[in-house]
Design a protein around this motif. Structure first.
Motif, PDB file in Angstrom:
ATOM      1  N   GLU A 120      28.767   9.522 104.449  1.00 57.33           N
ATOM      2  CA  GLU A 120      29.429   8.573 105.354  1.00 57.33           C
ATOM      3  C   GLU A 120      28.410   7.694 106.058  1.00 57.33           C
ATOM      4  OE1 GLU A 120      32.109   8.582 109.470  1.00 57.33           O
ATOM      5  OE2 GLU A 120      31.738  10.450 108.393  1.00 57.33           O
ATOM      6  N   ARG A 123      27.071   5.138 103.657  1.00 56.05           N
ATOM      7  CA  ARG A 123      28.013   4.040 103.410  1.00 56.05           C
ATOM      8  C   ARG A 123      27.997   3.034 104.559  1.00 56.05           C
ATOM      9  NH1 ARG A 123      31.153   8.352 101.270  1.00 56.05           N
ATOM     10  NH2 ARG A 123      32.331   8.560 103.222  1.00 56.05           N
ATOM     11  N   LYS A 124      27.744   3.515 105.775  1.00 59.97           N
ATOM     12  CA  LYS A 124      27.648   2.591 106.912  1.00 59.97           C
ATOM     13  C   LYS A 124      26.471   1.638 106.749  1.00 59.97           C
ATOM     14  CE  LYS A 124      29.855   5.526 110.390  1.00 59.97           C
ATOM     15  NZ  LYS A 124      29.679   6.277 111.664  1.00 59.97           N
ATOM     16  N   LYS A 125      25.479   2.062 105.958  1.00 55.79           N
ATOM     17  CA  LYS A 125      24.324   1.203 105.684  1.00 55.79           C
ATOM     18  C   LYS A 125      24.478   0.468 104.354  1.00 55.79           C
ATOM     19  CE  LYS A 125      22.125   2.700 109.319  1.00 55.79           C
ATOM     20  NZ  LYS A 125      21.780   1.825 110.469  1.00 55.79           N
ATOM     21  N   ASN A 126      25.719   0.459 103.817  1.00 55.91           N
ATOM     22  CA  ASN A 126      26.014  -0.207 102.542  1.00 55.91           C
ATOM     23  C   ASN A 126      25.260   0.427 101.374  1.00 55.91           C
ATOM     24  OD1 ASN A 126      27.794  -2.137 103.674  1.00 55.91           O
ATOM     25  ND2 ASN A 126      26.064  -3.411 104.292  1.00 55.91           N
ATOM     26  N   VAL A 127      25.071   1.731 101.442  1.00 54.99           N
ATOM     27  CA  VAL A 127      24.435   2.481 100.364  1.00 54.99           C
ATOM     28  C   VAL A 127      25.455   3.488  99.849  1.00 54.99           C
ATOM     29  CG1 VAL A 127      22.560   4.022  99.706  1.00 54.99           C
ATOM     30  CG2 VAL A 127      22.157   2.208 101.383  1.00 54.99           C
ATOM     31  N   PHE A 128      25.750   3.440  98.548  1.00 61.59           N
ATOM     32  CA  PHE A 128      26.784   4.297  97.979  1.00 61.59           C
ATOM     33  C   PHE A 128      26.222   5.310  96.978  1.00 61.59           C
ATOM     34  CE2 PHE A 128      28.957   0.651  99.635  1.00 61.59           C
ATOM     35  CZ  PHE A 128      30.147   1.155 100.128  1.00 61.59           C
ATOM     36  N   TYR A 152      16.053  -1.487  94.200  1.00 59.93           N
ATOM     37  CA  TYR A 152      17.420  -1.658  94.693  1.00 59.93           C
ATOM     38  C   TYR A 152      17.484  -2.503  95.972  1.00 59.93           C
ATOM     39  CZ  TYR A 152      18.409   2.118  91.424  1.00 59.93           C
ATOM     40  OH  TYR A 152      18.520   2.879  90.292  1.00 59.93           O
ATOM     41  N   GLN A 153      16.337  -2.961  96.454  1.00 64.28           N
ATOM     42  CA  GLN A 153      16.333  -3.789  97.657  1.00 64.28           C
ATOM     43  C   GLN A 153      16.750  -5.219  97.313  1.00 64.28           C
ATOM     44  OE1 GLN A 153      12.616  -3.591  99.744  1.00 64.28           O
ATOM     45  NE2 GLN A 153      12.576  -1.354  99.776  1.00 64.28           N
TER      46      GLN A 153
END
Length: 286
Positions: A120, A123-128, A152-153
């Motif tokens: 969770e 995901r808040k950091k836009n990482v899935f 991935y940056q």
């Protein structure tokens, strides 16, 4: 004194005292809280409520307790500023949760964090995908900060070797339908310029909720009437188009003249202008 009036007076006193004591503690108390600051905030709030409602005891006793708690908290903040060991003991240290795409289960257990909670936070950091993470660290405040692996940056101008000029500060020149003269003067503009720009957009000042001018002199407005569509400023696009037209004209002059010196001059100027367009395109294309 009537009971209701006494409660009103005690509440006002506690609010005033609490305000000044909180100001003394600094802005950190209202941002990300450490564990001790969290405890202090709850306790101070409870004491303030006690001062307001517990009419069976003397109100000044609550004030004394409030002052003592604030002084203790202030003393601990000073100690943390002076001692790294004290900071580590009171606030604890940051903990690495992911390293090289591998989740460190022991550190998750240490921080009482489940894998669902970790995902969770990612995901808040836009990482899935945890596998895309180089490092993920949980701070003493409880916030999880993430560094993605290089591949991935997001691509930035520095990755491409492009130098980008610093973005000038935007200024709010219209607030609630009122013109702000000081920001206009800061930008070297005046009301006559603003009236002209609003006329281009086809809006009146009275209908503008917010108007901002960026560092390049473009006016952006948000209207009270959300149904109206305001065209985007075209100054940058227009300037880029003019530079391209000048470059094309120079090439045409170089092709049309028979004079060798003039042909070379037009060609050199055209090449220089091509370089200028290349340099300013990142700015004018924003």
């Amino acid at each position: 004194m009537p009971l209701w009036l006494e409660i009103v007076v005690r509440t006002l006193v506690s609010v005033v005292v609490l305000f000044f004591l909180t100001r003394m503690l600094g802005k950190r108390q209202v941002s990300q809280l450490s564990l001790f600051e969290y405890i202090t905030g709850i306790t101070i709030g409870s004491i303030a409520a006690y001062i307001s409602l517990d009419v069976d005891t003397d109100w000044y006793l609550g004030i004394i307790a409030l002052v003592v708690w604030v002084l203790v908290s202030y003393g601990i903040e000073v100690l943390q500023l002076k001692s790294k060991r004290a900071r580590a003991w009171i606030d604890s240290k940051s903990t690495v949760l992911i390293k090289d795409g591998k989740i460190l289960e022991d550190n998750l257990k240490k921080e009482k964090l489940t894998n669902e909670e970790l995902l969770e936070q990612l995901r808040k950091k836009n990482v899935f995908k945890a596998a895309e993470v180089e490092f993920a660290v949980i701070e003493p405040s409880g916030e999880v900060n993430v560094l993605l692996k290089s591949e991935y940056q997001p691509i930035t101008p520095s990755h491409l070797g492009i130098k980008v000029a610093p973005e000038p500060e935007s200024q709010a020149v219209i607030l609630d339908g009122r013109v702000m003269d000081e920001p206009l003067s800061t930008l070297g503009l005046n009301r006559a310029w603003l009236d002209t720009e609003l006329e281009k957009l086809g809006v009146s000042i009275d209908n503008v909720f917010l108007g901002q001018v960026d560092g390049y002199g473009q006016l952006y407005v948000d209207l009270y009437d959300d149904q109206l569509q305001v065209p985007e400023p075209q100054e940058k696009a227009s300037l880029l188009a003019q530079l391209k037209k000048c470059e094309a004209d120079l090439e045409m002059f170089a092709l049309s003249t028979e004079n060798t010196e003039a042909k070379q001059m037009y060609t050199d100027c055209s090449n220089q202008l091509i370089q200028v367009i290349h340099d300013v395109r990142p700015i004018l294309s924003q």
